[in-house]
Motif scaffolding. Structure first.
Motif, PDB file in Angstrom:
ATOM      1  N   LEU A 291      37.448  33.272  38.254  1.00 28.80           N
ATOM      2  CA  LEU A 291      38.284  33.364  39.414  1.00 28.80           C
ATOM      3  C   LEU A 291      39.382  32.177  39.891  1.00 28.80           C
ATOM      4  O   LEU A 291      38.742  31.115  39.606  1.00 28.80           O
ATOM      5  N   SER A 292      40.327  32.518  40.157  1.00 30.25           N
ATOM      6  CA  SER A 292      41.488  31.470  40.482  1.00 30.25           C
ATOM      7  C   SER A 292      41.831  31.749  41.891  1.00 30.25           C
ATOM      8  O   SER A 292      42.214  32.632  42.357  1.00 30.25           O
ATOM      9  N   ILE A 293      41.545  30.476  42.662  1.00 24.20           N
ATOM     10  CA  ILE A 293      41.528  30.488  44.400  1.00 24.20           C
ATOM     11  C   ILE A 293      42.570  29.389  44.620  1.00 24.20           C
ATOM     12  O   ILE A 293      41.728  28.283  44.442  1.00 24.20           O
ATOM     13  N   SER A 294      43.602  29.539  44.723  1.00 23.57           N
ATOM     14  CA  SER A 294      44.621  28.435  45.238  1.00 23.57           C
ATOM     15  C   SER A 294      44.715  27.549  43.953  1.00 23.57           C
ATOM     16  O   SER A 294      45.022  27.979  43.008  1.00 23.57           O
ATOM     17  N   SER A 295      44.087  26.342  44.147  1.00 26.56           N
ATOM     18  CA  SER A 295      44.235  25.564  42.936  1.00 26.56           C
ATOM     19  C   SER A 295      42.917  25.442  42.471  1.00 26.56           C
ATOM     20  O   SER A 295      42.518  24.373  41.408  1.00 26.56           O
ATOM     21  N   GLU A 296      41.956  26.011  42.872  1.00 25.12           N
ATOM     22  CA  GLU A 296      40.541  25.790  42.244  1.00 25.12           C
ATOM     23  C   GLU A 296      40.132  27.146  41.265  1.00 25.12           C
ATOM     24  O   GLU A 296      40.699  28.184  41.624  1.00 25.12           O
TER      25      GLU A 296
ATOM     26  N   ILE B 109      39.047  35.828  51.219  1.00 22.80           N
ATOM     27  CA  ILE B 109      39.902  35.111  50.310  1.00 22.80           C
ATOM     28  C   ILE B 109      40.499  36.029  49.406  1.00 22.80           C
ATOM     29  O   ILE B 109      39.656  36.801  48.882  1.00 22.80           O
ATOM     30  N   THR B 110      41.417  35.641  48.818  1.00 23.67           N
ATOM     31  CA  THR B 110      42.066  36.387  48.011  1.00 23.67           C
ATOM     32  C   THR B 110      41.942  35.868  46.452  1.00 23.67           C
ATOM     33  O   THR B 110      42.509  34.620  46.416  1.00 23.67           O
ATOM     34  N   ALA B 111      41.243  36.200  45.512  1.00 24.82           N
ATOM     35  CA  ALA B 111      41.111  35.761  44.114  1.00 24.82           C
ATOM     36  C   ALA B 111      41.816  36.226  42.885  1.00 24.82           C
ATOM     37  O   ALA B 111      41.837  37.573  42.998  1.00 24.82           O
ATOM     38  N   THR B 112      42.323  35.578  42.039  1.00 28.26           N
ATOM     39  CA  THR B 112      43.098  36.104  41.087  1.00 28.26           C
ATOM     40  C   THR B 112      41.944  36.293  39.912  1.00 28.26           C
ATOM     41  O   THR B 112      41.424  35.216  39.635  1.00 28.26           O
ATOM     42  N   VAL B 113      41.584  37.307  39.372  1.00 29.66           N
ATOM     43  CA  VAL B 113      40.513  37.501  38.370  1.00 29.66           C
ATOM     44  C   VAL B 113      41.190  37.392  36.977  1.00 29.66           C
ATOM     45  O   VAL B 113      42.274  37.871  36.820  1.00 29.66           O
ATOM     46  N   GLN B 114      40.918  36.253  36.234  1.00 27.44           N
ATOM     47  CA  GLN B 114      41.457  36.022  34.973  1.00 27.44           C
ATOM     48  C   GLN B 114      40.673  36.509  33.513  1.00 27.44           C
ATOM     49  O   GLN B 114      39.381  35.944  33.752  1.00 27.44           O
ATOM     50  N   ARG B 115      40.932  36.941  32.580  1.00 32.32           N
ATOM     51  CA  ARG B 115      40.308  37.214  31.588  1.00 32.32           C
ATOM     52  C   ARG B 115      40.956  36.535  30.202  1.00 32.32           C
ATOM     53  O   ARG B 115      41.887  36.035  30.227  1.00 32.32           O
TER      54      ARG B 115
END
Length: 106
Positions: free
Chosen positions: A76-81, A9-15
């Protein structure tokens, strides 16, 4: 088997970033910090109860290869979650992976 080989799974890490508007009010926004491959595992009801807290409800564990710049308070943002990071555990003394304790945002 390594965590990297299991990552699917690719997740976008957001701060979280805080800025002030023209009137001095604080504005909250989320900026992308990095993109990571992770293993995401939902917790069973019994396991989730071990983390039972009034403030938050742990729903998943995440495993990230290496020691990326991920800290408590990121998400973490994964798709719409979206998953709030409630703990970052470096349980591998060799530094080959991090374990994340996550709460799925509803």
């Amino acid at each position: 088997m390594s965590i990297a080989s299991m990552s699917n799974i690719t997740a976008t890490v957001q701060r979280k970033t805080l800025t002030r508007d023209a009137f001095g009010a604080t504005l909250e926004s989320w900026a992308t910090s990095s993109t990571e491959s992770i293993v995401l595992q939902p917790l069973s009801g019994a396991k989730a109860n071990e983390y039972d807290r009034e403030e938050w409800n742990v729903s998943h564990h995440g495993y990230v290869s290496g020691t990326p710049d991920i800290v408590l308070g990121d998400r973490l943002s994964i798709s719409s979650e979206v998953y709030l990071i409630r703990a970052v555990l470096d349980i591998d003394s060799a530094g080959s992976y991090l374990k994340l304790v996550l709460e799925q945002e509803i």
